[in-house]
Design a protein around this motif. Sequence first.
Motif, PDB file in Angstrom:
ATOM      1  N   PRO A  44      38.274  51.529  21.308  1.00 25.39           N
ATOM      2  CA  PRO A  44      38.321  52.131  22.648  1.00 25.39           C
ATOM      3  C   PRO A  44      37.921  51.176  23.773  1.00 25.39           C
ATOM      4  N   LYS A  45      36.965  50.297  23.532  1.00 21.27           N
ATOM      5  CA  LYS A  45      36.438  49.462  24.604  1.00 21.27           C
ATOM      6  C   LYS A  45      36.943  48.025  24.543  1.00 21.27           C
ATOM      7  N   VAL A  46      38.036  47.814  23.839  1.00 24.67           N
ATOM      8  CA  VAL A  46      38.613  46.469  23.720  1.00 24.67           C
ATOM      9  C   VAL A  46      40.027  46.501  24.286  1.00 24.67           C
ATOM     10  N   GLU A  47      40.390  45.466  25.037  1.00 26.42           N
ATOM     11  CA  GLU A  47      41.725  45.396  25.635  1.00 26.42           C
ATOM     12  C   GLU A  47      42.804  45.223  24.561  1.00 26.42           C
ATOM     13  N   ASP A 282      35.764  34.343  21.066  1.00 22.70           N
ATOM     14  CA  ASP A 282      35.004  33.474  21.949  1.00 22.70           C
ATOM     15  C   ASP A 282      33.821  32.907  21.188  1.00 22.70           C
ATOM     16  N   GLN A 283      33.579  31.618  21.394  1.00 18.75           N
ATOM     17  CA  GLN A 283      32.474  30.996  20.692  1.00 18.75           C
ATOM     18  C   GLN A 283      31.146  31.358  21.339  1.00 18.75           C
ATOM     19  N   HIS A 284      31.178  31.783  22.564  1.00 22.90           N
ATOM     20  CA  HIS A 284      29.950  32.214  23.212  1.00 22.90           C
ATOM     21  C   HIS A 284      30.320  33.163  24.345  1.00 22.90           C
ATOM     22  N   THR A 285      29.378  33.969  24.754  1.00 17.71           N
ATOM     23  CA  THR A 285      29.614  34.912  25.837  1.00 17.71           C
ATOM     24  C   THR A 285      29.554  34.186  27.167  1.00 17.71           C
ATOM     25  N   LEU A 286      30.603  34.370  27.976  1.00 19.55           N
ATOM     26  CA  LEU A 286      30.675  33.683  29.255  1.00 19.55           C
ATOM     27  C   LEU A 286      29.952  34.486  30.327  1.00 19.55           C
ATOM     28  N   SER A 287      29.292  33.771  31.220  1.00 23.92           N
ATOM     29  CA  SER A 287      28.659  34.413  32.358  1.00 23.92           C
ATOM     30  C   SER A 287      29.712  34.701  33.420  1.00 23.92           C
ATOM     31  N   THR A 288      29.312  35.438  34.467  1.00 32.29           N
ATOM     32  CA  THR A 288      30.259  35.779  35.532  1.00 32.29           C
ATOM     33  C   THR A 288      30.792  34.533  36.229  1.00 32.29           C
ATOM     34  N   LEU A 334      40.327  36.459  28.378  1.00 33.92           N
ATOM     35  CA  LEU A 334      40.181  36.281  29.823  1.00 33.92           C
ATOM     36  C   LEU A 334      40.266  37.653  30.455  1.00 33.92           C
ATOM     37  N   ASP A 335      39.143  38.148  30.943  1.00 30.74           N
ATOM     38  CA  ASP A 335      39.063  39.497  31.477  1.00 30.74           C
ATOM     39  C   ASP A 335      38.660  39.429  32.950  1.00 30.74           C
ATOM     40  N   ILE A 336      39.550  39.870  33.833  1.00 33.59           N
ATOM     41  CA  ILE A 336      39.280  39.823  35.268  1.00 33.59           C
ATOM     42  C   ILE A 336      38.106  40.721  35.649  1.00 33.59           C
ATOM     43  N   LYS A 337      37.881  41.762  34.830  1.00 33.54           N
ATOM     44  CA  LYS A 337      36.793  42.692  35.125  1.00 33.54           C
ATOM     45  C   LYS A 337      35.419  42.055  34.921  1.00 33.54           C
ATOM     46  N   SER A 339      34.720  39.059  35.853  1.00 32.37           N
ATOM     47  CA  SER A 339      34.507  38.075  36.910  1.00 32.37           C
ATOM     48  C   SER A 339      33.801  38.741  38.092  1.00 32.37           C
ATOM     49  N   SER A 340      33.475  37.958  39.098  1.00 31.62           N
ATOM     50  CA  SER A 340      32.832  38.507  40.287  1.00 31.62           C
ATOM     51  C   SER A 340      33.818  39.254  41.180  1.00 31.62           C
ATOM     52  N   TYR A 341      35.129  39.045  40.932  1.00 31.32           N
ATOM     53  CA  TYR A 341      36.149  39.693  41.748  1.00 31.32           C
ATOM     54  C   TYR A 341      36.467  41.111  41.268  1.00 31.32           C
ATOM     55  N   LYS A 342      36.350  41.352  39.967  1.00 28.00           N
ATOM     56  CA  LYS A 342      36.558  42.656  39.329  1.00 28.00           C
ATOM     57  C   LYS A 342      38.030  43.096  39.315  1.00 28.00           C
ATOM     58  N   LYS A 343      38.795  42.764  40.337  1.00 30.13           N
ATOM     59  CA  LYS A 343      40.192  43.166  40.408  1.00 30.13           C
ATOM     60  C   LYS A 343      41.092  41.957  40.644  1.00 30.13           C
ATOM     61  N   LEU A 344      42.307  42.037  40.105  1.00 32.88           N
ATOM     62  CA  LEU A 344      43.267  40.952  40.254  1.00 32.88           C
ATOM     63  C   LEU A 344      43.627  40.749  41.734  1.00 32.88           C
ATOM     64  N   SER A 345      43.802  41.837  42.474  1.00 31.42           N
ATOM     65  CA  SER A 345      44.198  41.726  43.879  1.00 31.42           C
ATOM     66  C   SER A 345      43.133  41.009  44.705  1.00 31.42           C
ATOM     67  N   LYS A 346      41.852  41.312  44.455  1.00 30.88           N
ATOM     68  CA  LYS A 346      40.779  40.668  45.204  1.00 30.88           C
ATOM     69  C   LYS A 346      40.703  39.177  44.883  1.00 30.88           C
ATOM     70  N   TRP A 347      40.951  38.835  43.626  1.00 29.30           N
ATOM     71  CA  TRP A 347      40.920  37.418  43.236  1.00 29.30           C
ATOM     72  C   TRP A 347      42.034  36.644  43.931  1.00 29.30           C
ATOM     73  N   LEU A 348      43.241  37.192  43.935  1.00 25.69           N
ATOM     74  CA  LEU A 348      44.368  36.512  44.572  1.00 25.69           C
ATOM     75  C   LEU A 348      44.173  36.423  46.081  1.00 25.69           C
ATOM     76  N   GLN A 349      43.622  37.467  46.673  1.00 23.16           N
ATOM     77  CA  GLN A 349      43.365  37.425  48.106  1.00 23.16           C
ATOM     78  C   GLN A 349      42.297  36.394  48.460  1.00 23.16           C
ATOM     79  N   ALA A 350      41.307  36.219  47.559  1.00 24.58           N
ATOM     80  CA  ALA A 350      40.286  35.198  47.778  1.00 24.58           C
ATOM     81  C   ALA A 350      40.904  33.798  47.723  1.00 24.58           C
ATOM     82  N   LYS A 351      41.823  33.579  46.790  1.00 23.39           N
ATOM     83  CA  LYS A 351      42.502  32.282  46.694  1.00 23.39           C
ATOM     84  C   LYS A 351      43.415  32.059  47.911  1.00 23.39           C
ATOM     85  N   SER A 352      43.961  33.160  48.445  1.00 26.47           N
ATOM     86  CA  SER A 352      44.788  33.050  49.643  1.00 26.47           C
ATOM     87  C   SER A 352      43.929  32.683  50.854  1.00 26.47           C
ATOM     88  N   SER A 353      42.743  33.289  50.942  1.00 30.11           N
ATOM     89  CA  SER A 353      41.827  32.966  52.055  1.00 30.11           C
ATOM     90  C   SER A 353      41.380  31.516  51.997  1.00 30.11           C
TER      91      SER A 353
END
Length: 611
Positions: A44-47, A282-288, A334-337, A339-353
């Motif tokens: 249930p909790k895995v993509e 994953d060999q180790h848990t990644l931080s945000t 690779l899970d966008i959730k 990350s610090s952006y949480k959403k794909l749209s926010k991440w792309l908009q940040a790269k656009s800015s």
Amino acid sequence: MFKKAVEAKSQQRLSGADRKKLKRTIRDKFPRASDSDLDILLPPKVELTVAKFQTRVHVYAVEGGFPVFFDVDGRGSDIFPTVYALWMVPELLPAFILKGGEVSRYVIGGADLMFPGILVPPEGLPSFAAGETWAVKVPENPAPIAVGSTTMSSVEALKAGLRGKALRITHYYRDLLWESVEGRYVPNEGFLEDVVFGHPSLLSPPSHDTDLAEASGETSNGQQNNTKSDEAEGSLDVNELPADSSHTSTRPNSDVNTADEITAGMGDLKLPDSGSPNEPNDQHTLSTSDVDLLLDKCLLQALHTTLKDKDLPIPGRTLWSNHVLPCRPSGMTLDIKKSSYKKLSKWLQAKSSAGLISVKEDKHKKEVVLLSVNRKHADYSSFKPEKRPVEKIEQSSVQSVNEVRSSKTLEVAEIYKPSVHVNPIFSSVGADTASLFTASEATDIVFAYVEKENLVKPANKSLVVLDAMLCDALFKGAIKKGTTYPTEIHKKDLGQTFVSRMQPHHVVTRGNESVVRKGALKTIQMLTERRQGNKKVTKLSGMESFLIDAEALASELQKKFACSTTVGELPGKKGLEVLVQGGVIDDLGRHLIEQYGVPKRFIEVLDKTKR
């Protein structure tokens, strides 16, 4: 099915709705599966991800893990669990038990299972219908080694004396399904060898280039002195094996008897823990912050290697699934959730800015679209993309092209089903009214009735006298009230009139896929018209009737005509429409005929740009 390497055309995560739909499909298809079994296979909790192939096959997998289900036609009607899924839930499917090693060596080499190779229990052959999904197991071991569908029912098998093909194998242990999606489905070769064979000697030398299925099945096949025609077709009858079964096939650089050790090692097959297979690699848990850096790295890698300016504009979801995800390190999720952006749209908009890319929000579709890439940006210029193994990709592409070409062989046939008008005629001669018939077969049926009832006119052998049953079959409801029914009919008109009273159907076959549909075969419609700015656009619809995937065709046309293509739903109708920029109606028609085998009479052309 997975004997040849095929490159996935796309891979993406399953949405919540698609995930629920997949779960419902599996619950309906496999009633043995309990809720706990489904939670093991689809945590249930895995993509979950789905890889779509040019051959219409869809492969569902736990992200970062192994494939658990594959859909043969991509429609949910012909879905199978993988062998690895059956290791986690061994009782998901009923299973045939093999008689011994002589059979198992060929099954894991890709051969279909014949009835003489099945160990029939003392209580008799279990009951099954044709087309059911069954697994294959070796004696005294719960772990299946293959999965397929039955070719006949148990009743038909007993009538045939338990001879012939029992199971058409669709997937077996260590076929190319493991490597087919991004080449990452075998993250730990040694682990799998230990699990399946429990034999350390088979791990020496540890080579990723050695295909176990080839070593066990195809090499052994090549060593047989008495090769039978069944083997040439991928099937084996154990009654036709040579008396001396001491084969001497060996793995390169090894003195062990590979085929015999593989068969003997089946007894040591162990099931993995149900919880371990779905854990990400994953060999180790990644931080945000680490996830943020990984996202930027994958985006820059995609911008340098896979994403070209001609692909723009591109929806954010397509960018993510087709370009960003494939650039992540092997075996890492690779899970966008996370990350610090949480959403794909926010991440792309940040790269656009930041000026790296330019995006806009499509309010209609509620998603962000990538418009352009600033290839003079400092981040882009300073990034050095990783080199990928070119030879392997090119080889895979060649095999993929060959596989696609083999799937483009088209056969179209018109068939007919008995209607209420002609059912009495079929029943009278003992024909099945639920079956489908060609025009010639239906004509033979009516002439068999004529001969049975002796309806040929003695004075004129070319005429058939109509009795009450035949007259109703041919003319009841087709003649206006007050009109006298005919009493006889010419033989040359009898067959055509009889067939016209049946329900038309058609069967379309492309490669290994065959579909029967009601009604006459619909044509493909091609339309060219002008848009604003005097630009031409070509619309294509109806390709589903000929088993042509709209998404795959659009991608193919984009490369062939060097233009942009889109796929959308037909307004007010069922089906999809491919939109091609430019007036390419003639070239498009030629492409459908030459590459997809569509008969010219089934292509309807309308050019609105000509005056």
